[in-house]
Every structure is written in C-alpha cells, then in structure tokens.
Design a protein around this motif. Structure first.
Motif, PDB file in Angstrom:
ATOM      1  N   UNK A 110       0.875  -1.136  -0.029  1.00 65.23           N
ATOM      2  CA  UNK A 110       0.065  -0.061  -0.166  1.00 65.23           C
ATOM      3  C   UNK A 110       0.763   1.304   0.093  1.00 65.23           C
ATOM      4  N   UNK A 111       2.309   0.936  -0.197  1.00 62.28           N
ATOM      5  CA  UNK A 111       3.110   2.292  -0.276  1.00 62.28           C
ATOM      6  C   UNK A 111       2.798   2.839  -1.735  1.00 62.28           C
ATOM      7  N   UNK A 112       2.661   1.921  -2.745  1.00 60.93           N
ATOM      8  CA  UNK A 112       2.465   2.314  -3.946  1.00 60.93           C
ATOM      9  C   UNK A 112       1.410   3.179  -4.226  1.00 60.93           C
ATOM     10  N   UNK A 113       1.815   4.444  -4.970  1.00 60.23           N
ATOM     11  CA  UNK A 113       0.788   5.618  -5.169  1.00 60.23           C
ATOM     12  C   UNK A 113       0.252   5.467  -6.545  1.00 60.23           C
ATOM     13  N   UNK A 114      -0.925   5.283  -6.852  1.00 64.18           N
ATOM     14  CA  UNK A 114      -1.387   4.862  -8.252  1.00 64.18           C
ATOM     15  C   UNK A 114      -1.016   3.681  -8.682  1.00 64.18           C
ATOM     16  N   UNK A 115      -0.955   3.340  -9.764  1.00 65.05           N
ATOM     17  CA  UNK A 115      -0.564   2.212 -10.332  1.00 65.05           C
ATOM     18  C   UNK A 115       0.994   1.790 -10.522  1.00 65.05           C
TER      19      UNK A 115
END
Length: 551
Positions: free
Chosen positions: A220-225
C-alpha cells in the motif's frame, strides 16, 4: 487551519523584535550565517495550523495556501521553502492516492510530520527518466527500494518521503512508480541520510539526500498503479509549479518595502530620494511588475479548481513568468538601493539575503527553460485553439472572480495535455470587447496594440513545429510572448470581474491595469509610473497587493 491575515499578524507581532523571536530579522540572519535550519520558526508555523492547508483533498484551496506561504516568504524565504516543501511532497497523494492513503497522510500532515519529494538523483538533474533508484516487487506483495536521491529539500528532517523509483529495468515513460515511504516502518539501517549540501542561497534549508538499502515497504506504499510514476509526477507539477509563485510574491513584498522605506527616508543633496523623477519611475515600474506577477498567480491558482484540465498550460506559464519577473524586479531594486543592497546587516535590511535566496525559485520544479519548453511542446494545439477563439467562458470567469466560491479540487480532471488549450488567452478578444464597452477610455485605448500583439502571436505560432531532440533558441521568444498574453488576459479579467479592484488608489482611473498593460506592451508612460510610485510610497500594509490594503 488559519487565515493569511491571522498568520501575518502572528509573524509580525507588535512590531518590536528581539533576538529571541523565531521570526526576528536578527535571529533569521544568524541562522543564515551559521547555515542552521530554522527549527523554531517552522515550529511556530506548525502550531499556527499551516500544515492543514497543504491537504488539498479535504477542503483546502490552493489560492489560500499560496497566500499563506506568501505571508511566510515575506518574512523569510528559507523558512517558507523549508516548511512549504511538505506541500510538494504530499501533492502526489492528493493527485493519485487511494482514499485510505489520503486519509492517513492527511492525519500525519496535520500533526506536522514533514514530507519530502524524492525525485532527483546525483548526475541526472531534471532527467527523471534516467533515475536509477530501483523498486523490485517481492513475493510478499511489498517492494524493496535501493538507491539514492540527492538535492532533496527536507530529506533529513522528513518523516515520510514520496519517492520516484524505477520499477521496470528498461525504464521509459511507464518504467517508474511512486512510493510513499514511511521512515518509521522501514527496517533498521535501510535509510541513510546523505550530508547537507552547502548552497549559495537558503543556506539554512535542509538540502541533502538519502540512500535506501534494502528498504522494504508494503504494497500500500505504491501511489497509483505500477508504471504510473511519471504521469503522476507531471500532473503533480501542475500544482506545485503554481504554488512556487508564493515564494516570489513574498519576496517582492519584502523588496518593495525595503526600497520604499529607503527612498522615502533617504535624502540626496537636500532632496528626498523618492521625489527624484527617475527614482519614482523605478519604484513605479517595480510595483507594476509585482502586481503583474500577482495577477498571473491569482488566475493560475484559482484555475487549479475551475479549469484543472488546462493546468498543463497554465502551470508552466505561471512558473516561468512569476519568478522571472520577480527576479528582474529584485535586480532593479538592488540597483536603487546601491551599496545598501549588498550589506548583510543593518542598514541593508536583509535585501542581500533576500535577493540571493530568491534565485532558487526559478529553478524549483523545473527551470524557466524547462517550463517554456513544456509550453512550446503544446504550442501547435494552442495556436489552433487560439484561431478558433473557443474557451470555457464559465471556467475562466469563475477563475477571475475572486468572490466566487471555488469547486473542490478535482484531481481526476488533471490532464497531461490541455485539450481545450488556454481559455484565458483564447477569450482575450472577448474580454477586450467587454472592457471597451465599460471603459474607462484610458484602459480601452491600450487594448488595440494588445490585440495586434495577439494576432501576430497567433500567426507566428501557427507555423511552429516542435523539433525532436531540442528546441531552437528563437522559439523561446514565442513562449515569452504567450506568457505576456496570459498576463494581459489575467489583468483584464480580474479588472472586469471584480468591482473591488476598480476602487481605491490602485483602481482609481484604472491605474493598475493601465500600468500593467503598458509594461506588457513594452511602452513607457512616466505619468502612470509616477502615480504607481505614489501609491507604493503611501502604502502601509505588509503586502503590496490587489487584494486590499491601506494607502
């Protein structure tokens, strides 16, 4: 949350200063000399509630955020840059984050956790596609980050970092992703601070970097895809490039006050300096330039809410125009101050530090050349839209009407390219027609040469084709002329849509728009410049602004 007036009153206090005051001139000058971070001043801003205005996802409005940062920059650019960096670091989440990411980050920001934006790397400069810091997906669903980010504002102090990482070894426009890295959740020893970089200006700012070695972050640290990093960065820059204008507006406020006080209090051969015609014209033109920068900033910041689909054009215009005009103004006022402009202690009043610190503003979030290149790459489309004279009139007028309520920030409406062009410039002929109908004649008389310039810009832009691999230097003249067209449109739209701007010493006889259009046309009107100087010399508010003030 706070207001600009309340924050300014807090920073100004009762007008007296001691070395113990976090925002006293002496205290800030000492920090600059020692290259120390302004921790106490930043804490004052945290306690005043300024961080809440960085949360665009929850009712904060960009115009008010800019005005607040302007109030801080008017006191000290280093403090404004150090504190405002959290807005830049969080903006990618407001643009592309999930509801949970936005909620969690908003809570951290309101609690005064600093956030940095890890974009650039040693040896790569503005070439984000050359970035080497890598993120590799793990079987657990999380990611491992390894590499360095360098020349990062607040890299050492930040509790969180928004990091651009290469997620495809082949790179390319879809080879990078953004991660929100929480230092508290990293394995021990996986984050290492890099040494502070000594800088010519903003000496006390935390300009440094960080190295990641086996920094594991959750999914869930990924912003966007995955692969969305560069598009998100480009959309985010549309907000941050506009926000940087706050620094320049604050710098102009500070410089005008120093120059005004010097000219009003200095005598030369038995005559007050402010009464010498040449000096008055210098002051008047500097005041005009400051209002031009403000007009562009006002329309651009409100457009972030009313015309978000056009920000790919509006943002580079604002970022190229506002700092450039302000730096030219500082140079002119430095010449007026003479030797006092070089002094780092009284009676210099801090001008040397101010002028030195402001130079970085033209470089933040893309240099002037980078922003003009971004505008030129869209010029063929802009030329076609200019020829068609189509515009979102409601959106343009809502941006210009300073009393109109702003719609909430809508990140889903941001676009990498503006399909509709630039409504303010495209509707300029219609705006001129309205000004001609309502007067006054002195202002209407300036609109003829303005439309002549617009027609010439339209014709020359129609044949322009961006060249792969670089742009000829002559092309940048077109970008500058388009910026001036936007500035002219901003002035006339603000004049037309706001009755309050047609009153008071600046509004009487349409003084401020006449002065601004005269400057944009490259003409001289000594009477107008003299009148502007008179208003500036009588001004007693902390900011020289279209938005109000006592004269």
């Amino acid at each position: 949350m706070t207001t600009a007036d309340a924050l300014d009153a807090l920073l100004t206090g009762d007008g007296t200063e001691t070395v113990d005051d976090a925002f006293s001139t002496a205290a800030l000058a000492a920090l600059d000399t020692d290259e120390e971070f302004p921790s106490r001043a930043v804490r004052v801003l945290d306690e005043a509630g300024l961080p809440a205005h960085y949360v665009l996802s929850d009712g904060a409005e960009l115009p008010e955020t800019v005005r607040l940062l302007r109030a801080v920059a008017r006191r000290d650019l280093t403090v404004a840059i150090a504190h405002g960096k959290t807005f830049l670091g969080t903006a990618p989440v407001w643009v592309a984050g999930t509801a949970e990411q936005i909620t969690d980050l908003a809570e951290r920001v309101r609690a005064a956790d600093a956030v940095c934006w890890g974009l650039t790397e040693r040896g790569h400069g503005a070439d984000l596609l050359a970035g080497e810091l890598a993120a590799v997906a793990e079987d657990s669903g999380g990611w491992r980050l390894d590499g360095e980010k360098w020349l990062i504002n607040n890299a050492t102090r930040a509790a969180l970092a928004c990091v651009l990482a290469r997620t495809d070894p082949a790179g390319g426009a879809r080879g990078f992703s953004l991660f929100l890295v929480d230092r508290q959740r990293l394995p021990e020893g996986s984050w290492r601070n890099l040494p502070k970089i000594r800088t010519h200006g903003i000496r006390g700012a935390d300009i440094s970097g960080f190295a990641l070695d086996g920094a594991r972050v959750p999914a869930d640290a990924l912003i966007g895809g995955e692969g969305d990093g560069i598009p998100i960065v480009l959309k985010t820059l549309q907000l941050t490039r506009i926000a940087v204008g706050a620094l320049s507006l604050g710098a102009a406020d500070h410089a005008l006050r120093l120059a005004r006080d010097f000219a009003a209090g200095r005598e030369l051969y038995g005559r007050r300096l402010a009464d010498i015609p040449h000096i008055r014209r210098v002051l008047g033109r500097a005041a005009t330039s400051a209002l031009l920068a403000e007009a562009v900033s006002l329309l651009a910041t409100r457009s972030a809410h009313t015309l978000p689909g056009e920000l790919s054009v509006v943002a580079p215009i604002a970022k190229a125009y506002v700092p450039t005009v302000t730096q030219e103004t500082l140079t002119t006022l430095g010449e007026l101050l003479g030797v006092r402009g070089f002094l780092t202690s009284p009676p210099g009043g801090g001008f040397a530090k101010l002028e030195r610190d402001h130079r970085i503003c033209a470089i933040f979030d893309g240099s002037t050349v980078v922003n003009r290149a971004a505008l030129l790459n869209q010029l063929p489309r802009l030329a076609r839209q200019l020829r068609r004279r189509r515009a979102d009139t409601d959106g343009v007028r809502a941006a210009a009407d300073l009393t109109a309520p702003l719609p909430p920030f809508a990140p889903d409406r941001l676009s990498l390219l503006s399909v509709t062009g630039c409504g303010a410039v495209q509707s300029l002929p219609d705006t001129v027609e309205r000004v001609r109908r309502t007067g006054p004649p002195e202002l209407a008389a300036l609109t003829g040469p303005l439309l002549d310039e617009l027609d010439l810009l339209e014709k020359e832009s129609a044949t322009f084709v961006p060249v792969a691999g670089g742009l000829p230097s002559t092309a940048f003249d077109l970008a500058e002329r388009y910026e001036r067209a936007y500035a002219a449109a901003a002035c006339l739209l603000l004049w037309q849509e706001n009755p309050d701007l047609r009153t008071g010493p600046l509004g009487a006889g349409a003084l401020w728009p006449r002065a601004c259009l005269t400057a944009l046309l490259g003409a001289d009107d000594n009477a107008v410049s003299d009148a502007m100087a008179g208003v500036l010399l009588d001004w007693n508010a902390p900011e020289f602004t279209l938005l109000g003030g006592a004269a």
